[in-house]
Design an enzyme around this catalytic site. Structure first.
Site, mmCIF file in Angstrom:
data_model
loop_
_atom_site.group_PDB
_atom_site.id
_atom_site.type_symbol
_atom_site.label_atom_id
_atom_site.label_comp_id
_atom_site.label_asym_id
_atom_site.label_seq_id
_atom_site.Cartn_x
_atom_site.Cartn_y
_atom_site.Cartn_z
ATOM 1 N N HIS A 86 0.831 -1.220 0.000
ATOM 2 C CA HIS A 86 0.000 0.000 0.000
ATOM 3 C C HIS A 86 0.865 1.270 0.000
ATOM 4 O O HIS A 86 0.514 2.265 0.636
ATOM 5 C CB HIS A 86 -0.950 0.022 1.208
ATOM 6 C CG HIS A 86 -1.954 -1.085 1.205
ATOM 7 N ND1 HIS A 86 -3.220 -0.961 0.687
ATOM 8 C CD2 HIS A 86 -1.872 -2.366 1.647
ATOM 9 C CE1 HIS A 86 -3.874 -2.096 0.828
ATOM 10 N NE2 HIS A 86 -3.079 -2.973 1.402
ATOM 11 N N ASN A 159 -10.204 -2.912 2.612
ATOM 12 C CA ASN A 159 -9.928 -2.897 1.175
ATOM 13 C C ASN A 159 -11.213 -2.647 0.403
ATOM 14 O O ASN A 159 -12.307 -2.680 0.983
ATOM 15 C CB ASN A 159 -9.351 -4.248 0.737
ATOM 16 C CG ASN A 159 -7.858 -4.384 1.026
ATOM 17 O OD1 ASN A 159 -7.182 -3.392 1.283
ATOM 18 N ND2 ASN A 159 -7.359 -5.596 0.976
ATOM 19 N N TYR A 373 0.991 -4.402 12.122
ATOM 20 C CA TYR A 373 0.862 -2.965 11.850
ATOM 21 C C TYR A 373 1.663 -2.104 12.826
ATOM 22 O O TYR A 373 2.243 -1.096 12.442
ATOM 23 C CB TYR A 373 -0.617 -2.555 11.803
ATOM 24 C CG TYR A 373 -1.299 -3.050 10.540
ATOM 25 C CD1 TYR A 373 -1.495 -4.411 10.337
ATOM 26 C CD2 TYR A 373 -1.715 -2.188 9.544
ATOM 27 C CE1 TYR A 373 -2.086 -4.893 9.179
ATOM 28 C CE2 TYR A 373 -2.316 -2.663 8.385
ATOM 29 C CZ TYR A 373 -2.498 -4.014 8.211
ATOM 30 O OH TYR A 373 -3.074 -4.491 7.063
HETATM 31 FE FE1 HDE Z 1 -2.338 -4.888 5.383
HETATM 32 N N1 HDE Z 1 -0.540 -4.097 5.877
HETATM 33 N N2 HDE Z 1 -1.678 -6.715 5.907
HETATM 34 N N3 HDE Z 1 -4.075 -5.749 4.744
HETATM 35 N N4 HDE Z 1 -3.007 -3.122 4.802
HETATM 36 C C1 HDE Z 1 -0.201 -2.804 5.774
HETATM 37 O O1 HDE Z 1 0.892 -1.531 7.425
HETATM 38 C C2 HDE Z 1 -0.574 -6.964 6.628
HETATM 39 C C3 HDE Z 1 -4.403 -7.059 4.819
HETATM 40 C C4 HDE Z 1 -4.262 -2.812 4.401
HETATM 41 O O2 HDE Z 1 -3.184 3.436 4.056
HETATM 42 C C5 HDE Z 1 1.127 -2.488 6.415
HETATM 43 O O3 HDE Z 1 1.101 0.709 7.761
HETATM 44 C C6 HDE Z 1 -0.500 -8.353 6.953
HETATM 45 C C7 HDE Z 1 -5.810 -7.254 4.618
HETATM 46 C C8 HDE Z 1 -4.354 -1.409 4.072
HETATM 47 O O4 HDE Z 1 -1.545 3.308 5.493
HETATM 48 C C9 HDE Z 1 1.529 -3.825 7.013
HETATM 49 C C10 HDE Z 1 -1.580 -8.929 6.365
HETATM 50 C C11 HDE Z 1 -6.306 -6.007 4.407
HETATM 51 C C12 HDE Z 1 -3.082 -0.886 4.319
HETATM 52 C C13 HDE Z 1 0.400 -4.731 6.600
HETATM 53 C C14 HDE Z 1 -2.322 -7.903 5.738
HETATM 54 C C15 HDE Z 1 -5.213 -5.077 4.482
HETATM 55 C C16 HDE Z 1 -2.269 -1.984 4.791
HETATM 56 C C17 HDE Z 1 2.109 -1.808 5.499
HETATM 57 C C18 HDE Z 1 -1.952 -10.395 6.330
HETATM 58 C C19 HDE Z 1 -7.754 -5.603 4.099
HETATM 59 C C20 HDE Z 1 -2.617 0.527 4.098
HETATM 60 C C21 HDE Z 1 2.102 -0.350 5.887
HETATM 61 C C22 HDE Z 1 -2.433 -10.912 7.471
HETATM 62 C C23 HDE Z 1 -8.670 -5.939 5.131
HETATM 63 C C24 HDE Z 1 -2.909 1.429 5.246
HETATM 64 C C25 HDE Z 1 1.315 -0.292 7.090
HETATM 65 C C26 HDE Z 1 -2.515 2.838 4.913
HETATM 66 C C27 HDE Z 1 -0.950 -1.851 5.179
HETATM 67 C C28 HDE Z 1 0.363 -6.020 6.963
HETATM 68 C C29 HDE Z 1 -3.492 -8.155 5.004
HETATM 69 C C30 HDE Z 1 -5.400 -3.679 4.271
HETATM 70 C C31 HDE Z 1 2.895 -4.345 6.616
HETATM 71 C C32 HDE Z 1 0.587 -9.026 7.734
HETATM 72 C C33 HDE Z 1 -6.575 -8.582 4.664
HETATM 73 C C34 HDE Z 1 -5.565 -0.658 3.552
HETATM 74 O O5 HDE Z 1 1.575 -3.766 8.411
#
Ligand code: HDE
Length: 707
Positions: A86, A159, A373
């Site tokens: 993202h 999402n 996160y």
């Molecule tokens: Fe994320 N995801 N994600 N994700 N995600 C991040 O956190 C992660 C997942 C989502 O505008 C990171 O600050 C793991 C699902 C959004 O700043 C990180 C897993 C969904 C955003 C991270 C998922 C999301 C992130 C990278 C699997 C939808 C952007 C930067 C379990 C429900 C937020 C940050 C923004 C961002 C990890 C799966 C949505 C690395 C480990 C499912 C919208 O922490």
């Protein structure tokens, strides 16, 4: 001899402001009046920001030049690590308004009073591309909402697609590695059309539902304003008596759903890589504030136990037809950021940010996210005090004993920095409260082990359900997208392996894709842990086309004009669009504009080669009788028409446009997507037709070879 000094400058005027022009040609604004003096970070006034301190005009720069040193030092450290996923995003401020009290369901303060407004910040994003990638990548969009409630920050980090690729967070690094650039070559950027991604997908049957979603037009939204948001996981809401209700969160755009077509997305990425962020920025700046309603799917343990799928499995949805949505509030975005870095780049969303009355479930993906996160913020923002940044700080009072660390700005006052303590009253600092966050006392009993529930093993049924819920046009788009992506995959065995999964989803789809790939031998269906249920009913809510806005409000018409353009037609079209709440943008041979039939000057927003029709929802070709000849020989003008036609857009035209149509190889009697503008009533009918957003009937004729 001394170099250029202030004293050698002469005064000149530029844009009505007093300026100094140095003999070297540089232009400087002088402090005074409303203009503050330029200073260093330490506040020291700066007298010359053009020349570093030198020993002689051609001599070396002196180490004592602390202003130069500070300026370059700071510049060298401007970047922070981009988000690992993202990375490319765009944020805006707004508010959430509660429609009704939900105190029977949750004790969350934000849901107690009808009409209550809560400050909000939203960041939309793509997942795979780097920070500088293009907006129209085929990709999932992030929809992250921070609600600054009176009982702390609550983040719904969602999402625009309600399911996810994987069931267990331990696979997330693999998923993202496979999706992003391949590690040896460092490309392709911001796209899944490559071997590694499809290799991984085809080895992960649990991803198949999501594969259907990402190959649909959901991943090429027309704008952030026209897409849904989903919390994805099942959460809990807990009321004051401790009663828990399961909940799934939905954001429904009041503007209706809309996507572009793939060929348009490819061209948009070149024409305006910032198409989505510009759209949101423009809409908010114009006062056309986008809105979403918060919908809840609420259900109890009994439903969860009896539903066909495990509600803890994030690769599954609960169709709205089975658990209807209860609309409980609205989110309005009404303010752009003042500074992109300070707000959009530094905002730190965390799934762990919940408030009393909201709780997690055991969804293994959510559990992993809760860990991730916080971790990622430390990496990106450099220390544990990222909550001190204004964008991340709660708006409600907060008191704790955490202290020090890099960049600490709000260390608590007073003697007590621990508890319990025996310093009474204020000196003793804050104390626990019975109203604080408390985990729902779910009974847990299990053997430790790297295991997964048997109820997670149906990978195809909902993929099939999604596919059969689409209109024919949308099904064609899915087949075309799969064919496009797999045609970029260089290893034939991977292409075939994907088709082997499609056979478990829908045979006709599998055959269409196999044909599109010219696959010589049809593979056998992939081994399925559980065969796909064929009795799940279609869910019309999953279609974009069936959930359009039935309005053209907030959309934009690109109007091609030349000298001699009939002014009455332009005026009629403009007022019909304004009445609908839609916009018109003029595209002309030169950006300065054109002289219309009655001598009126029409200013252009775009020169024709910078304003291709992909930037617009519909087009109007309104050249003058003489002006059209120049256009008819202009390749970009022909592309304007051809693309609008190929992308199934409505095309309004005036008589002189025929000359351009002929050169472009189209005729206005080809289909009903062409609307002649002869009278004022015609302009209104054109706008009415545009409410369908696209003239889909044309598409099978222009893209018969897609699938
Ligand atoms: Fe994320 N995801 N994600 N994700 N995600 C991040 O956190 C992660 C997942 C989502 O505008 C990171 O600050 C793991 C699902 C959004 O700043 C990180 C897993 C969904 C955003 C991270 C998922 C999301 C992130 C990278 C699997 C939808 C952007 C930067 C379990 C429900 C937020 C940050 C923004 C961002 C990890 C799966 C949505 C690395 C480990 C499912 C919208 O922490």
């Amino acid at each position: 001899m001394a170099g250029h000094r202030n004293s050698e400058r002469t005064e000149a005027t530029f844009s009505d402001e007093k300026v100094l022009v140095g003999t070297g040609g540089e232009v400087h604004q002088v402090a005074g009046g409303d203009v503050p003096p330029l200073t260093t970070q330490q506040g020291t006034p700066v007298s010359d920001d053009q020349n570093s301190l030198r020993a002689g005009t051609r001599g070396p720069t002196l180490m004592e030049d602390q202003h130069f040193r500070e300026k370059i030092f700071h510049f060298d450290h401007e970047r922070i690590p981009e988000r690992v996923v993202h990375a490319r995003g765009f944020g805006a401020h707004g508010f959430f308004e509660t429609y009704e009290s939900l105190s029977d369901i949750t004790s969350a303060d934000i849901f107690q009073r009808a009409g209550e407004k809560t400050e909000a910040f939203v960041r939309f994003s793509t997942v795979a591309g780097n920070k500088g990638s293009a907006d129209l990548a085929r990709d999932v969009r992030g929809f992250a909402v921070k609600l600054y409630t009176k009982e702390g920050n609550w983040d719904i980090v969602g999402n625009n697609i309600p399911v996810f690729f994987i069931q267990d967070a331990i696979k997330f690094p693999d998923l993202i590695h496979a999706a992003k650039q391949e590690p040896d070559r460092g490309f392709p950027q911001a796209q899944t059309a490559h071997d590694n991604f499809w290799d991984f997908m085809s080895l992960m049957p649990e991803a198949m539902n999501m594969v259907m979603w990402i190959m649909s037009d959901r991943t090429i939204p027309r704008s952030f304003r026209f897409m849904e948001g989903f919390g994805v996981h099942t959460f809990r809401m807990v009321n004051a008596e401790g009663k828990s209700t399961f909940v799934k969160f939905h954001w429904k755009p009041k503007q209706g759903l809309q996507s572009v077509v793939w060929n348009e997305a490819l061209k948009l990425n070149g024409a305006d890589p910032d198409f989505h962020r510009r759209d949101l920025w423009d809409a908010i700046q114009m006062g056309d504030y986008p809105e979403w309603e918060l919908g809840l799917q609420l259900f109890d343990e009994e439903f969860a136990d009896n539903f066909d799928f495990d509600v803890l499995d994030a690769t599954k949805i609960i169709p709205e037809e089975i658990v209807p949505i209860r609309v409980v509030g609205r989110l309005v975005l009404d303010r752009c950021v003042d500074n992109f870095f300070a707000e959009t780049e530094q905002v730190a969303f965390m799934t762990g940010n919940i408030v009393p009355g909201i709780d997690f479930t055991n969804d293994p993906l959510l559990q992993g996210r809760n860990f991730s996160y916080l971790d990622t913020q430390l990496k990106r923002l450099g220390g544990p005090n990222f909550t001190h940044l204004p964008i991340n700080a709660p708006r409600c009072p907060f008191h704790h004993f955490q202290q020090d660390g890099h960049m600490a700005m709000t260390n608590p006052k007073g003697r007590a920095n621990y508890e319990p303590n025996s310093w009474g009253g204020e000196a003793g600092g804050p104390r626990e409260t019975a109203k604080g966050l408390s985990a729902h006392p779910e009974a847990i009993d299990g053997e430790k082990g790297r295991v997964r529930s048997e109820r997670f093993s149906d990978h195809y049924s909902q993929a099939r359900q999604f596919y059969i819920s689409q209109t024919e046009i949308e099904q064609t788009h899915i087949a075309a997208a799969l064919t496009f992506e797999l045609s970029k995959v260089e290893t034939p065995a991977i292409r075939a392996r994907v088709v082997s999964h499609l056979l478990n989803i829908d045979e006709e789809l599998a055959h269409k894709v196999a044909k599109g790939l010219r696959l010589k031998d049809m593979p056998k269906p992939a081994d399925a842990a559980r065969p796909a249920k064929t009795d799940l009913e279609a869910s019309p809510k999953l279609s974009i086309i069936l959930n359009g806005p039935e309005s053209f409000a907030g959309r934009k018409v690109g109007c091609l004009v030349t000298d001699g353009t009939d002014i009455a037609t332009v005026k009629a079209l403009k007022s019909a669009l304004e009445a609908e709440g839609a916009l018109i943008e003029f595209v002309a041979p030169m950006v300065g504009g054109v002289e219309a039939s009655d001598g009126t000057w029409i200013e252009a927003k775009q020169k024709i080669n910078g304003g291709p029709s992909v930037l617009y929802d519909a087009v109007a070709i309104l050249p003058g009788a003489d002006g059209v000849d120049t256009l008819a020989n202009e390749a970009t003008a022909k592309d304007f028409v051809n693309d609008a036609f190929a992308h199934a857009k409505f095309i309004a035209y005036s008589e002189p446009a025929m000359t351009l149509f002929e050169k472009a190889g189209v005729t206005a009697d080809m289909d009903d997507g062409f609307v002649a503008l002869k009278t004022e009533a015609d302009a209104k009918s054109f706008v009415e037709a545009c409410r369908a957003l696209r003239f889909w009937e044309r598409e099978p004729k222009v893209h018969a070879a897609w699938a």
